[in-house]
Design a protein around this motif. Structure first.
Motif, mmCIF file in Angstrom:
data_model
loop_
_atom_site.group_PDB
_atom_site.id
_atom_site.type_symbol
_atom_site.label_atom_id
_atom_site.label_comp_id
_atom_site.label_asym_id
_atom_site.label_seq_id
_atom_site.Cartn_x
_atom_site.Cartn_y
_atom_site.Cartn_z
ATOM 1 N N VAL A 67 29.780 27.702 40.884
ATOM 2 C CA VAL A 67 30.517 28.923 41.198
ATOM 3 C C VAL A 67 31.758 28.543 41.985
ATOM 4 C CG1 VAL A 67 30.466 31.071 42.518
ATOM 5 C CG2 VAL A 67 28.460 30.373 41.196
ATOM 6 N N GLU A 68 32.900 29.017 41.545
ATOM 7 C CA GLU A 68 34.157 28.759 42.253
ATOM 8 C C GLU A 68 34.330 29.777 43.372
ATOM 9 O OE1 GLU A 68 36.132 26.215 41.665
ATOM 10 O OE2 GLU A 68 35.027 25.497 39.903
ATOM 11 N N VAL A 69 34.556 29.292 44.571
ATOM 12 C CA VAL A 69 34.765 30.158 45.732
ATOM 13 C C VAL A 69 36.226 30.029 46.141
ATOM 14 C CG1 VAL A 69 34.066 30.695 48.094
ATOM 15 C CG2 VAL A 69 32.384 29.764 46.470
ATOM 16 N N GLU A 70 36.927 31.134 46.139
ATOM 17 C CA GLU A 70 38.364 31.096 46.409
ATOM 18 C C GLU A 70 38.668 30.833 47.876
ATOM 19 O OE1 GLU A 70 38.899 35.962 46.895
ATOM 20 O OE2 GLU A 70 39.713 34.916 45.141
ATOM 21 N N ALA A 71 39.833 30.293 48.119
ATOM 22 C CA ALA A 71 40.261 30.008 49.498
ATOM 23 C C ALA A 71 40.500 31.312 50.249
ATOM 24 C CB ALA A 71 41.538 29.169 49.475
ATOM 25 N N GLY A 72 40.351 31.252 51.570
ATOM 26 C CA GLY A 72 40.622 32.425 52.375
ATOM 27 C C GLY A 72 39.673 32.572 53.545
ATOM 28 N N PRO A 73 39.807 33.649 54.310
ATOM 29 C CA PRO A 73 38.985 33.863 55.507
ATOM 30 C C PRO A 73 37.650 34.526 55.176
ATOM 31 C CG PRO A 73 40.638 35.592 55.354
ATOM 32 C CD PRO A 73 40.886 34.669 54.202
#
Length: 412
Positions: A160-166
């Motif tokens: 599963v790709e987890v996007e960058a960010g807070p």
């Protein structure tokens, strides 16, 4: 001298005398008459012979003293229902029958015939209800027997790709207070275990953390996947003989690792942190960091569990207990031991990752070479321990039947 017959132990396959009470190799009960499922009391002969013994009613009730369930020795009786004992009659029945018989004439035989007819029809109805109940219980048990029923949908392997960010790490103040209260209710005999600095270490204060994009295994690593690494010479074979067997009842020092935990589709257990690291390296990744694991488990908004803030007993494989605290393994989540990977669609996290709560606790990457950490709770954990923020320390060399792992890729 008669020859002693041999049988094969259904749990570990070892040859065993048919007269032995249990398998000496794995502790599996060999005599069905002596096998008692957790949470159920054995049937005593005195209770079948019409003797004087009768189960004494206990004082426990359901959560919050609701009284929905009253407990008797060996069974649970719903409020408003009464266990029928031999010779018991509803109050007033004897007096009513005496008055009726005293009337004499044709009315008494007619009333007698009516009672006999009622008994016959009542018995038939009871038999039908009993047959339906037995069928329902059989079907329910079949659904619980592992592998008997195929789920409608299963999680697929992959990443599963987890996007960058807070994302929000840790517990809010309100959640902290709730967790402390829950702990004190669970640990009334050992309140020192609920000290906030120890209980919630690393879980507060809540703050925002920004991560790079990364990927993580959709499913926990299975026994079969780990074996492929062993076959290629990149991983050590699992030392099941040196593995501690943990169950909802605690550490079982005389029990060997059950055969069911070694099935290819199950989440792999009994691996140390270094062995998990070796597998992830072979797969092209590494163990997830605390932040990578937590972000994948709860999304960006900081839910208590992967599915939200409220407990759902069918969304994870956990250490089930009934309303009075007795073990009821497999009754709610469908599996007495670990489950095959990808079975709990209701527990999928916002990121699309399966079994981030329960089934097996998962190794994460840490800085201490001797002390490791696991996340997510396992099939022996209570709901309190399955919160997504919980960090549990384990020796890095520990081999346990409740600890496995998954891998992360990139984002460092």
């Amino acid at each position: 001298m008669s020859e002693v017959s041999q049988v094969s132990c259904p749990e570990c396959g070892a040859e065993q005398s048919s007269g032995a009470p249990f398998c000496g190799r794995c502790g599996y009960r060999m005599r069905p008459a002596e096998t008692v499922r957790e949470g159920m009391a054995p049937v005593r002969r005195s209770s079948q012979s019409g003797g004087q013994e009768r189960p004494a009613r206990a004082s426990q009730t359901g959560p919050g003293g609701s009284g929905l369930w009253a407990v008797e020795e060996g069974r649970t009786v719903m409020e408003g229902m009464q266990a029928i004992q031999a010779g018991d009659r509803p109050q007033g029945t004897a007096d009513a029958e005496s008055d009726e018989d005293a009337r004499g004439g044709e009315e008494a035989p007619r009333a007698w015939r009516g009672r006999v007819s009622g008994v016959v029809w009542g018995s038939a109805a009871v038999c039908l209800v009993a047959m339906a109940s037995m069928s329902w219980m059989y079907l329910k048990r079949a659904a619980v027997v592992e592998g008997a029923v195929e789920e409608v949908r299963r999680g697929e392997p992959g990443r599963v790709e987890v996007e960058a960010g807070p994302y929000l790490r840790g517990l809010s103040e309100q959640a902290q207070s709730f967790m402390m209260l829950s702990c004190h209710q669970l640990e009334r005999d050992e309140p020192e275990r609920c000290e906030q600095e120890e209980l919630l270490a690393g879980e507060y204060p809540q703050r925002t953390v920004t991560l790079k994009a990364y990927a993580i295994d959709r499913l926990e690593v299975s026994v079969g996947a780990y074996q492929r690494c062993v076959d290629e010479g990149a991983c050590e074979a699992i030392d099941y003989d040196g593995c501690e067997v943990w169950t909802p009842r605690g550490l079982q020092v005389s029990l060997r690792v059950p055969r069911v935990l070694k099935e290819a589709g199950r989440a792999v257990v009994c691996v140390t942190r270094e062995e998990a690291r070796a597998y992830c390296g072979w797969a092209g990744g590494a163990l997830p960091t605390h932040d990578q694991w937590e972000r994948a488990a709860r999304g960006v908004d900081g839910g208590v569990y992967p599915w939200g803030d409220h407990w759902e007993s069918e969304s994870a494989n956990w250490g089930e207990r009934d309303v009075v605290g007795g073990p009821v393994a497999g009754a709610l989540d469908g599996y007495v031991w670990t489950a095959p990977v990808g079975r709990y669609e209701g527990g999928v996290s916002p990121a699309g990752v399966w079994e981030m709560a329960g089934n097996v606790a998962e190794w994460v990457e840490g800085e201490d070479p001797l002390l490791g950490a696991v996340r997510g709770g396992s099939w022996v954990s209570n709901p309190f321990e399955l919160r997504s923020t919980a960090r549990v320390e384990r020796k890095a060399t520990a081999r346990r039947t409740d600890v496995g792992f998954r891998c992360a890729y990139g984002g460092r």
